[in-house]
Write an enzyme that holds these catalytic residues in place. Structure first.
Site, PDB file in Angstrom:
ATOM      1  N   HIS A  15     -23.071  57.108  15.705  1.00  0.00           N
ATOM      2  CA  HIS A  15     -24.320  56.349  15.946  1.00  0.00           C
ATOM      3  C   HIS A  15     -25.052  56.182  14.622  1.00  0.00           C
ATOM      4  O   HIS A  15     -25.670  57.122  14.124  1.00  0.00           O
ATOM      5  CB  HIS A  15     -25.202  57.099  16.943  1.00  0.00           C
ATOM      6  CG  HIS A  15     -26.453  56.357  17.309  1.00  0.00           C
ATOM      7  ND1 HIS A  15     -26.789  56.079  18.612  1.00  0.00           N
ATOM      8  CD2 HIS A  15     -27.449  55.831  16.554  1.00  0.00           C
ATOM      9  CE1 HIS A  15     -27.930  55.425  18.643  1.00  0.00           C
ATOM     10  NE2 HIS A  15     -28.361  55.263  17.396  1.00  0.00           N
ATOM     11  N   HIS A  17     -27.379  53.214  11.991  1.00  0.00           N
ATOM     12  CA  HIS A  17     -27.996  51.918  11.715  1.00  0.00           C
ATOM     13  C   HIS A  17     -27.757  51.574  10.251  1.00  0.00           C
ATOM     14  O   HIS A  17     -28.175  52.325   9.366  1.00  0.00           O
ATOM     15  CB  HIS A  17     -29.502  51.969  11.996  1.00  0.00           C
ATOM     16  CG  HIS A  17     -29.805  52.327  13.408  1.00  0.00           C
ATOM     17  ND1 HIS A  17     -29.984  51.374  14.397  1.00  0.00           N
ATOM     18  CD2 HIS A  17     -29.915  53.528  14.027  1.00  0.00           C
ATOM     19  CE1 HIS A  17     -30.207  51.986  15.553  1.00  0.00           C
ATOM     20  NE2 HIS A  17     -30.163  53.288  15.358  1.00  0.00           N
ATOM     21  N   LEU A  18     -27.111  50.428  10.016  1.00  0.00           N
ATOM     22  CA  LEU A  18     -26.829  50.014   8.638  1.00  0.00           C
ATOM     23  C   LEU A  18     -27.684  48.833   8.194  1.00  0.00           C
ATOM     24  O   LEU A  18     -27.685  48.502   7.012  1.00  0.00           O
ATOM     25  CB  LEU A  18     -25.345  49.643   8.480  1.00  0.00           C
ATOM     26  CG  LEU A  18     -24.312  50.746   8.738  1.00  0.00           C
ATOM     27  CD1 LEU A  18     -22.900  50.194   8.525  1.00  0.00           C
ATOM     28  CD2 LEU A  18     -24.539  51.959   7.847  1.00  0.00           C
ATOM     29  N   ASN A  43     -28.902  46.603  16.587  1.00  0.00           N
ATOM     30  CA  ASN A  43     -30.314  46.170  16.704  1.00  0.00           C
ATOM     31  C   ASN A  43     -30.792  45.476  15.432  1.00  0.00           C
ATOM     32  O   ASN A  43     -31.749  45.883  14.789  1.00  0.00           O
ATOM     33  CB  ASN A  43     -31.234  47.342  17.079  1.00  0.00           C
ATOM     34  CG  ASN A  43     -31.240  48.471  16.066  1.00  0.00           C
ATOM     35  OD1 ASN A  43     -30.253  48.699  15.370  1.00  0.00           O
ATOM     36  ND2 ASN A  43     -32.355  49.187  15.973  1.00  0.00           N
ATOM     37  N   LYS A 100     -24.724  48.482  23.762  1.00  0.00           N
ATOM     38  CA  LYS A 100     -25.881  49.353  23.605  1.00  0.00           C
ATOM     39  C   LYS A 100     -27.002  48.882  24.517  1.00  0.00           C
ATOM     40  O   LYS A 100     -27.401  47.717  24.471  1.00  0.00           O
ATOM     41  CB  LYS A 100     -26.340  49.323  22.137  1.00  0.00           C
ATOM     42  CG  LYS A 100     -27.534  50.213  21.825  1.00  0.00           C
ATOM     43  CD  LYS A 100     -27.166  51.676  21.755  1.00  0.00           C
ATOM     44  CE  LYS A 100     -28.411  52.557  21.685  1.00  0.00           C
ATOM     45  NZ  LYS A 100     -28.961  52.656  20.337  1.00  0.00           N
ATOM     46  N   HIS A 137     -29.902  54.093  24.935  1.00  0.00           N
ATOM     47  CA  HIS A 137     -31.142  54.655  24.394  1.00  0.00           C
ATOM     48  C   HIS A 137     -31.933  55.115  25.614  1.00  0.00           C
ATOM     49  O   HIS A 137     -32.501  54.304  26.335  1.00  0.00           O
ATOM     50  CB  HIS A 137     -31.923  53.624  23.579  1.00  0.00           C
ATOM     51  CG  HIS A 137     -33.166  54.206  22.964  1.00  0.00           C
ATOM     52  ND1 HIS A 137     -33.308  54.414  21.615  1.00  0.00           N
ATOM     53  CD2 HIS A 137     -34.295  54.686  23.529  1.00  0.00           C
ATOM     54  CE1 HIS A 137     -34.482  54.990  21.375  1.00  0.00           C
ATOM     55  NE2 HIS A 137     -35.110  55.155  22.530  1.00  0.00           N
ATOM     56  N   HIS A 175     -28.425  60.165  21.006  1.00  0.00           N
ATOM     57  CA  HIS A 175     -29.449  60.973  20.318  1.00  0.00           C
ATOM     58  C   HIS A 175     -30.337  61.751  21.278  1.00  0.00           C
ATOM     59  O   HIS A 175     -31.541  61.531  21.346  1.00  0.00           O
ATOM     60  CB  HIS A 175     -30.289  60.108  19.366  1.00  0.00           C
ATOM     61  CG  HIS A 175     -30.714  58.753  19.870  1.00  0.00           C
ATOM     62  ND1 HIS A 175     -31.326  58.578  21.090  1.00  0.00           N
ATOM     63  CD2 HIS A 175     -30.612  57.522  19.322  1.00  0.00           C
ATOM     64  CE1 HIS A 175     -31.586  57.299  21.256  1.00  0.00           C
ATOM     65  NE2 HIS A 175     -31.149  56.642  20.203  1.00  0.00           N
ATOM     66  N   LEU A 220     -37.354  57.946  17.008  1.00  0.00           N
ATOM     67  CA  LEU A 220     -37.335  57.811  18.469  1.00  0.00           C
ATOM     68  C   LEU A 220     -35.932  58.054  18.996  1.00  0.00           C
ATOM     69  O   LEU A 220     -34.990  57.510  18.420  1.00  0.00           O
ATOM     70  CB  LEU A 220     -37.818  56.418  18.882  1.00  0.00           C
ATOM     71  CG  LEU A 220     -39.320  56.186  18.663  1.00  0.00           C
ATOM     72  CD1 LEU A 220     -39.675  54.730  18.863  1.00  0.00           C
ATOM     73  CD2 LEU A 220     -40.145  57.081  19.588  1.00  0.00           C
ATOM     74  N   ASP A 248     -27.792  58.806  13.866  1.00  0.00           N
ATOM     75  CA  ASP A 248     -28.931  57.895  14.055  1.00  0.00           C
ATOM     76  C   ASP A 248     -29.661  57.657  12.738  1.00  0.00           C
ATOM     77  O   ASP A 248     -30.867  57.379  12.734  1.00  0.00           O
ATOM     78  CB  ASP A 248     -29.899  58.399  15.136  1.00  0.00           C
ATOM     79  CG  ASP A 248     -30.792  57.284  15.680  1.00  0.00           C
ATOM     80  OD1 ASP A 248     -30.464  56.103  15.491  1.00  0.00           O
ATOM     81  OD2 ASP A 248     -31.829  57.605  16.278  1.00  0.00           O
ATOM     82  N   HIS A 252     -35.538  52.716   6.669  1.00  0.00           N
ATOM     83  CA  HIS A 252     -36.758  51.897   6.633  1.00  0.00           C
ATOM     84  C   HIS A 252     -37.333  52.075   5.236  1.00  0.00           C
ATOM     85  O   HIS A 252     -37.422  53.212   4.752  1.00  0.00           O
ATOM     86  CB  HIS A 252     -37.792  52.385   7.651  1.00  0.00           C
ATOM     87  CG  HIS A 252     -37.418  52.165   9.084  1.00  0.00           C
ATOM     88  ND1 HIS A 252     -37.642  50.966   9.742  1.00  0.00           N
ATOM     89  CD2 HIS A 252     -36.838  52.969   9.991  1.00  0.00           C
ATOM     90  CE1 HIS A 252     -37.218  51.062  10.993  1.00  0.00           C
ATOM     91  NE2 HIS A 252     -36.721  52.266  11.172  1.00  0.00           N
ATOM     92  N   ALA A 264     -40.165  53.998  13.083  1.00  0.00           N
ATOM     93  CA  ALA A 264     -39.411  55.168  13.574  1.00  0.00           C
ATOM     94  C   ALA A 264     -38.027  55.181  12.947  1.00  0.00           C
ATOM     95  O   ALA A 264     -37.315  54.178  12.980  1.00  0.00           O
ATOM     96  CB  ALA A 264     -39.290  55.092  15.083  1.00  0.00           C
TER      97      ALA A 264
HETATM   98  O1  DOR Z   1     -35.827  56.376  15.169  1.00  0.00           O
HETATM   99  C1  DOR Z   1     -35.163  55.415  15.502  1.00  0.00           C
HETATM  100  N1  DOR Z   1     -34.847  54.420  14.623  1.00  0.00           N
HETATM  101  N2  DOR Z   1     -34.749  55.321  16.761  1.00  0.00           N
HETATM  102  C2  DOR Z   1     -34.130  54.234  17.234  1.00  0.00           C
HETATM  103  O2  DOR Z   1     -33.819  54.217  18.392  1.00  0.00           O
HETATM  104  C3  DOR Z   1     -33.911  53.059  16.360  1.00  0.00           C
HETATM  105  C4  DOR Z   1     -33.884  53.438  14.962  1.00  0.00           C
HETATM  106  C5  DOR Z   1     -34.004  52.218  14.034  1.00  0.00           C
HETATM  107  O3  DOR Z   1     -33.271  51.259  14.239  1.00  0.00           O
HETATM  108  O4  DOR Z   1     -34.821  52.277  13.108  1.00  0.00           O
HETATM  109 ZN    ZN Z   2     -30.254  54.642  16.882  1.00  0.00          ZN
END
Ligand code: DOR
Ligand code: ZN
Length: 348
Positions: A15, A17-18, A43, A100, A137, A175, A220, A248, A252, A264
């Site tokens: 899991h 995020h790139l 996402n 997802k 999620h 997560h 989150l 996860d 950011h 988050a």
């Molecule tokens: O903390 C998080 N960041 N939880 C998520 O479900 C998404 C992720 C994000 O894409 O930044």
């Molecule tokens: Zn995630």
């Protein structure tokens, strides 16, 4: 004899995020340095909703891979109210590994998420028949539900009825952050598994809130109280194959986290295996790290185990304060500027 290092089968991050665009040049090398494969979350803006979009995204990820590094991005699609049976079949035929489910409004870029699972019944039936997993999620989004209760209530209100309706549907509750989720996954019918992040194994909500608000610990589902962290590490270190690694890791830019309305997500791709080794060592369970990191996820998704091994050294090093990110921005890893007791030494 003092422990100097451990060698384990190269892990998979089930899991992560790139993001997209220039951000890939920063984050893909980090994930690919430690992991052989990773389950790529869809996402983006706009979300990855078709097999063609996933194929194009996979090509962009591969273009950001440093020369000579072996890494396979495993692609997922974003379930929406409009996902059709044809979309599911096309995804399966294209080698997509799962859909997802983001309840609309639950987290970053979830606006296009599912408003009611009833709208997805045709798609879910095909996923169940094909054995294509639903990655969840697991938080309700009702305004009247306290943010610390949203996962536990999701299990009762959404997940249990969903699994009763589609008993053969493979589900990953992503997560997990609560004792209730760990207990549900450990004790319910076959066909369910769960990813656990390193930050939820290492920290409770005090890390985020005591002595001032620390936005780099905000993610989150949100960090919970200590008794939940203890239940998570017990589950991860139990050797139960229903629990496996998913960082996860979610990049950011610094200014979007250190903000009056901060985003988050914890960025852990740089030092993921060091964090997991620290958590497992704390409960004297380093012998369970390999199953959790490198075996159980692959087995759940029906993938072969990775052929190579990695080495983690019991050696101190200090994380950078920040990394350079897109457009001159910075990316602050979790534990920035802190000492780590384990160090990733490379692939053997
Ligand atoms: O903390 C998080 N960041 N939880 C998520 O479900 C998404 C992720 C994000 O894409 O930044
Ligand atoms: Zn995630």
């Amino acid at each position: 004899m003092t422990l100097t290092h451990i060698d384990i089968i190269q892990p998979d991050d089930m899991h992560v995020h790139l993001r997209d665009g220039d951000a890939l040049n920063t984050v893909v090398p980090h994930t690919a340095r430690q992991f052989a494969r990773a389950m790529i979350m869809p996402n983006l803006k706009p979300p990855v909703t078709s097999a063609d979009m996933a194929a194009a995204y996979q090509t962009r990820i591969m273009a950001a891979l440093p020369e000579g590094v072996n890494f396979t991005p495993l692609m997922t699609l974003y379930l929406t109210d409009r996902t059709s049976p044809e979309d599911v079949n096309a995804a399966f035929n294209a080698g997509v590994k799962g859909f997802k489910l983001y309840p609309a409004g639950a987290t970053t870029n979830s606006d296009a998420g599912v408003t009611s699972l009833g709208r997805c019944s045709a798609a879910l039936e095909v996923m169940e028949a094909l054995g294509l997993p639903l990655l969840v999620h697991g938080e309700v989004t009702d305004v009247d539900i306290d943010i610390f209760d949203r996962e536990a209530i999701f299990i009762d209100r959404i997940l249990i009825p969903l699994r009763a309706r589609y008993p053969k549907l493979k589900v990953v509750l992503e997560h997990i952050t609560t004792r209730q989720a760990a207990e549900y996954v450990a004790t319910s019918e076959d066909g369910i598994a769960s990813t656990i992040t390193a930050h939820h194994l290492l920290y409770n909500r005090n890390a985020m809130l005591v002595g001032g608000i620390r936005p780099h610990y905000f993610c989150l589902p949100i960090l919970k109280r200590e008794s939940h962290r203890e239940a998570l590490i017990a589950a991860a270190a139990s050797g139960n194959p229903r629990f496996f690694l998913g960082t996860d890791s979610a990049p950011h830019a610094q200014h979007t986290k250190e903000n009056a309305c901060g985003c988050a997500g914890c960025y852990t791709a740089l030092h993921a295996m060091e964090l997991y080794a620290t958590a497992f060592e704390q409960v004297d369970a380093l012998d369970k790290l390999e199953g959790f990191s490198s075996v159980f996820g692959a087995q759940f998704y029906g993938l072969p185990l990775n052929a190579r091994k990695i080495r983690l050294l019991k050696e101190e090093w200090t994380l950078p304060d920040a990394l350079s990110f897109v457009d001159g921005q910075s990316l602050v890893p979790l534990n920035a500027g802190e000492a780590m007791g384990w160090k990733f030494a490379g692939i053997l």
